[in-house]
Design a protein around this motif. Structure first.
Motif, PDB file in Angstrom:
ATOM      1  N   VAL A   1      -2.787  -4.397  25.288  1.00 56.95           N
ATOM      2  CA  VAL A   1      -1.487  -4.800  24.799  1.00 56.95           C
ATOM      3  C   VAL A   1      -1.355  -4.400  23.336  1.00 56.95           C
ATOM      4  CG1 VAL A   1      -2.242  -7.103  24.095  1.00 56.95           C
ATOM      5  CG2 VAL A   1       0.168  -6.686  24.663  1.00 56.95           C
ATOM      6  N   GLN A   2      -0.125  -4.057  22.924  1.00 58.24           N
ATOM      7  CA  GLN A   2       0.157  -3.735  21.525  1.00 58.24           C
ATOM      8  C   GLN A   2       1.256  -4.647  21.012  1.00 58.24           C
ATOM      9  OE1 GLN A   2       1.079   0.498  21.812  1.00 58.24           O
ATOM     10  NE2 GLN A   2      -0.980   1.014  21.128  1.00 58.24           N
ATOM     11  N   LEU A   3       1.200  -4.941  19.711  1.00 57.21           N
ATOM     12  CA  LEU A   3       2.199  -5.770  19.058  1.00 57.21           C
ATOM     13  C   LEU A   3       2.879  -4.974  17.960  1.00 57.21           C
ATOM     14  CD1 LEU A   3       0.163  -9.098  18.677  1.00 57.21           C
ATOM     15  CD2 LEU A   3       1.743  -8.482  20.509  1.00 57.21           C
ATOM     16  N   GLN A   4       4.199  -5.126  17.875  1.00 62.82           N
ATOM     17  CA  GLN A   4       4.981  -4.404  16.872  1.00 62.82           C
ATOM     18  C   GLN A   4       5.837  -5.410  16.112  1.00 62.82           C
ATOM     19  OE1 GLN A   4       4.959  -0.934  16.445  1.00 62.82           O
ATOM     20  NE2 GLN A   4       6.351  -1.124  14.694  1.00 62.82           N
ATOM     21  N   ALA A   5       5.508  -5.601  14.830  1.00 63.46           N
ATOM     22  CA  ALA A   5       6.248  -6.559  14.006  1.00 63.46           C
ATOM     23  C   ALA A   5       7.394  -5.869  13.282  1.00 63.46           C
ATOM     24  CB  ALA A   5       5.317  -7.219  13.010  1.00 63.46           C
ATOM     25  N   SER A   6       8.465  -6.611  13.075  1.00 66.79           N
ATOM     26  CA  SER A   6       9.620  -6.080  12.356  1.00 66.79           C
ATOM     27  C   SER A   6      10.378  -7.229  11.718  1.00 66.79           C
ATOM     28  CB  SER A   6      10.534  -5.310  13.313  1.00 66.79           C
ATOM     29  OG  SER A   6      11.030  -6.167  14.325  1.00 66.79           O
ATOM     30  N   GLY A   7      11.345  -6.871  10.853  1.00 71.18           N
ATOM     31  CA  GLY A   7      12.225  -7.879  10.281  1.00 71.18           C
ATOM     32  C   GLY A   7      11.964  -8.221   8.835  1.00 71.18           C
ATOM     33  N   GLY A   8      10.917  -7.659   8.255  1.00 75.32           N
ATOM     34  CA  GLY A   8      10.637  -7.940   6.860  1.00 75.32           C
ATOM     35  C   GLY A   8      11.669  -7.310   5.938  1.00 75.32           C
ATOM     36  N   GLY A   9      11.579  -7.667   4.662  1.00 70.71           N
ATOM     37  CA  GLY A   9      12.500  -7.110   3.698  1.00 70.71           C
ATOM     38  C   GLY A   9      12.429  -7.835   2.381  1.00 70.71           C
ATOM     39  N   LEU A  10      13.416  -7.551   1.535  1.00 69.37           N
ATOM     40  CA  LEU A  10      13.532  -8.169   0.220  1.00 69.37           C
ATOM     41  C   LEU A  10      14.648  -9.210   0.252  1.00 69.37           C
ATOM     42  CD1 LEU A  10      12.929  -8.275  -2.844  1.00 69.37           C
ATOM     43  CD2 LEU A  10      14.585  -6.407  -3.116  1.00 69.37           C
ATOM     44  N   VAL A  11      14.341 -10.399  -0.211  1.00 71.85           N
ATOM     45  CA  VAL A  11      15.327 -11.473  -0.195  1.00 71.85           C
ATOM     46  C   VAL A  11      15.162 -12.325  -1.453  1.00 71.85           C
ATOM     47  CG1 VAL A  11      13.828 -13.036   1.106  1.00 71.85           C
ATOM     48  CG2 VAL A  11      16.303 -13.318   1.249  1.00 71.85           C
ATOM     49  N   GLN A  12      16.234 -12.925  -1.897  1.00 76.84           N
ATOM     50  CA  GLN A  12      16.157 -13.811  -3.052  1.00 76.84           C
ATOM     51  C   GLN A  12      15.599 -15.166  -2.650  1.00 76.84           C
ATOM     52  OE1 GLN A  12      20.103 -13.893  -4.783  1.00 76.84           O
ATOM     53  NE2 GLN A  12      19.608 -12.193  -6.153  1.00 76.84           N
ATOM     54  N   ALA A  13      15.028 -15.849  -3.599  1.00 73.41           N
ATOM     55  CA  ALA A  13      14.505 -17.195  -3.358  1.00 73.41           C
ATOM     56  C   ALA A  13      15.618 -18.074  -2.782  1.00 73.41           C
ATOM     57  CB  ALA A  13      13.968 -17.797  -4.646  1.00 73.41           C
ATOM     58  N   GLY A  14      15.253 -18.853  -1.779  1.00 70.46           N
ATOM     59  CA  GLY A  14      16.223 -19.692  -1.092  1.00 70.46           C
ATOM     60  C   GLY A  14      16.849 -19.036   0.117  1.00 70.46           C
ATOM     61  N   GLY A  15      16.631 -17.751   0.272  1.00 73.47           N
ATOM     62  CA  GLY A  15      17.210 -17.019   1.382  1.00 73.47           C
ATOM     63  C   GLY A  15      16.413 -17.146   2.666  1.00 73.47           C
ATOM     64  N   SER A  16      16.843 -16.391   3.666  1.00 70.26           N
ATOM     65  CA  SER A  16      16.227 -16.461   4.985  1.00 70.26           C
ATOM     66  C   SER A  16      15.917 -15.067   5.522  1.00 70.26           C
ATOM     67  CB  SER A  16      17.169 -17.162   5.976  1.00 70.26           C
ATOM     68  OG  SER A  16      17.427 -18.491   5.588  1.00 70.26           O
ATOM     69  N   LEU A  17      14.911 -15.004   6.352  1.00 66.88           N
ATOM     70  CA  LEU A  17      14.573 -13.802   7.113  1.00 66.88           C
ATOM     71  C   LEU A  17      14.083 -14.231   8.484  1.00 66.88           C
ATOM     72  CD1 LEU A  17      12.580 -11.494   4.636  1.00 66.88           C
ATOM     73  CD2 LEU A  17      14.830 -11.015   5.642  1.00 66.88           C
ATOM     74  N   ARG A  18      14.244 -13.338   9.445  1.00 71.49           N
ATOM     75  CA  ARG A  18      13.740 -13.591  10.794  1.00 71.49           C
ATOM     76  C   ARG A  18      12.829 -12.441  11.179  1.00 71.49           C
ATOM     77  NH1 ARG A  18      15.047 -16.687  15.250  1.00 71.49           N
ATOM     78  NH2 ARG A  18      14.769 -15.739  17.315  1.00 71.49           N
ATOM     79  N   LEU A  19      11.566 -12.746  11.367  1.00 69.64           N
ATOM     80  CA  LEU A  19      10.593 -11.749  11.808  1.00 69.64           C
ATOM     81  C   LEU A  19      10.504 -11.778  13.331  1.00 69.64           C
ATOM     82  CD1 LEU A  19       7.687 -12.328   9.270  1.00 69.64           C
ATOM     83  CD2 LEU A  19       9.748 -10.930   9.013  1.00 69.64           C
ATOM     84  N   SER A  20      10.260 -10.618  13.882  1.00 69.10           N
ATOM     85  CA  SER A  20      10.098 -10.503  15.328  1.00 69.10           C
ATOM     86  C   SER A  20       8.859  -9.666  15.627  1.00 69.10           C
ATOM     87  CB  SER A  20      11.328  -9.858  15.950  1.00 69.10           C
ATOM     88  OG  SER A  20      11.219  -9.830  17.361  1.00 69.10           O
ATOM     89  N   CYS A  21       8.150 -10.039  16.659  1.00 71.07           N
ATOM     90  CA  CYS A  21       6.961  -9.305  17.072  1.00 71.07           C
ATOM     91  C   CYS A  21       7.093  -9.025  18.562  1.00 71.07           C
ATOM     92  CB  CYS A  21       5.719 -10.140  16.796  1.00 71.07           C
ATOM     93  SG  CYS A  21       4.178  -9.396  17.366  1.00 71.07           S
TER      94      CYS A  21
END
Length: 114
Positions: A1-21
């Motif tokens: 099995v292989q895993l592929q992560a995505s969704g990272g980035g640059l965000v300001q403090a207090g912000g949100s991100l959603r990572l997916s694998c």
């Protein structure tokens, strides 16, 4: 099995991100799927885990801000990150156990600016 992560980035403090694998096969039978992170000059650390039973575990540093979930239809494990802080800056890795062996994704960079 292989895993592929995505969704990272640059965000300001207090912000949100959603990572997916995304897994290359069905995640239904995986007993555990987890997220870990590694900041520059530091060891890789546990962030959150999702067990097959539906239970979840979180590092104290992210409790109440991060939520881990599985999407069985899409074969993904996701990490919703809210209230991000500069100390959350790191490369984030997803991980699972497959036939008893650890499998890691390639990592996705999360940078939180102050």
């Amino acid at each position: 099995v292989q895993l592929q992560a995505s969704g990272g980035g640059l965000v300001q403090a207090g912000g949100s991100l959603r990572l997916s694998c995304a897994a290359s096969s069905s995640i239904f039978s995986f007993d555990i799927m987890s997220w870990h992170r590694q900041a520059p000059g530091k060891e890789r650390e546990f962030v959150a885990a999702h067990l097959k039973s539906g239970s979840t575990n979180y590092a104290d540093s992210v409790k109440g801000r991060f939520t881990i979930s599985r999407d069985f239809a899409k074969n993904t494990v996701n990490l919703q990150m809210n209230g991000l802080k500069p100390e959350d800056t790191a490369v984030y890795y997803c991980k699972t156990l497959y036939q008893g062996y650890p499998v890691w994704g390639q990592g996705t960079q999360v940078t939180v600016s102050s």
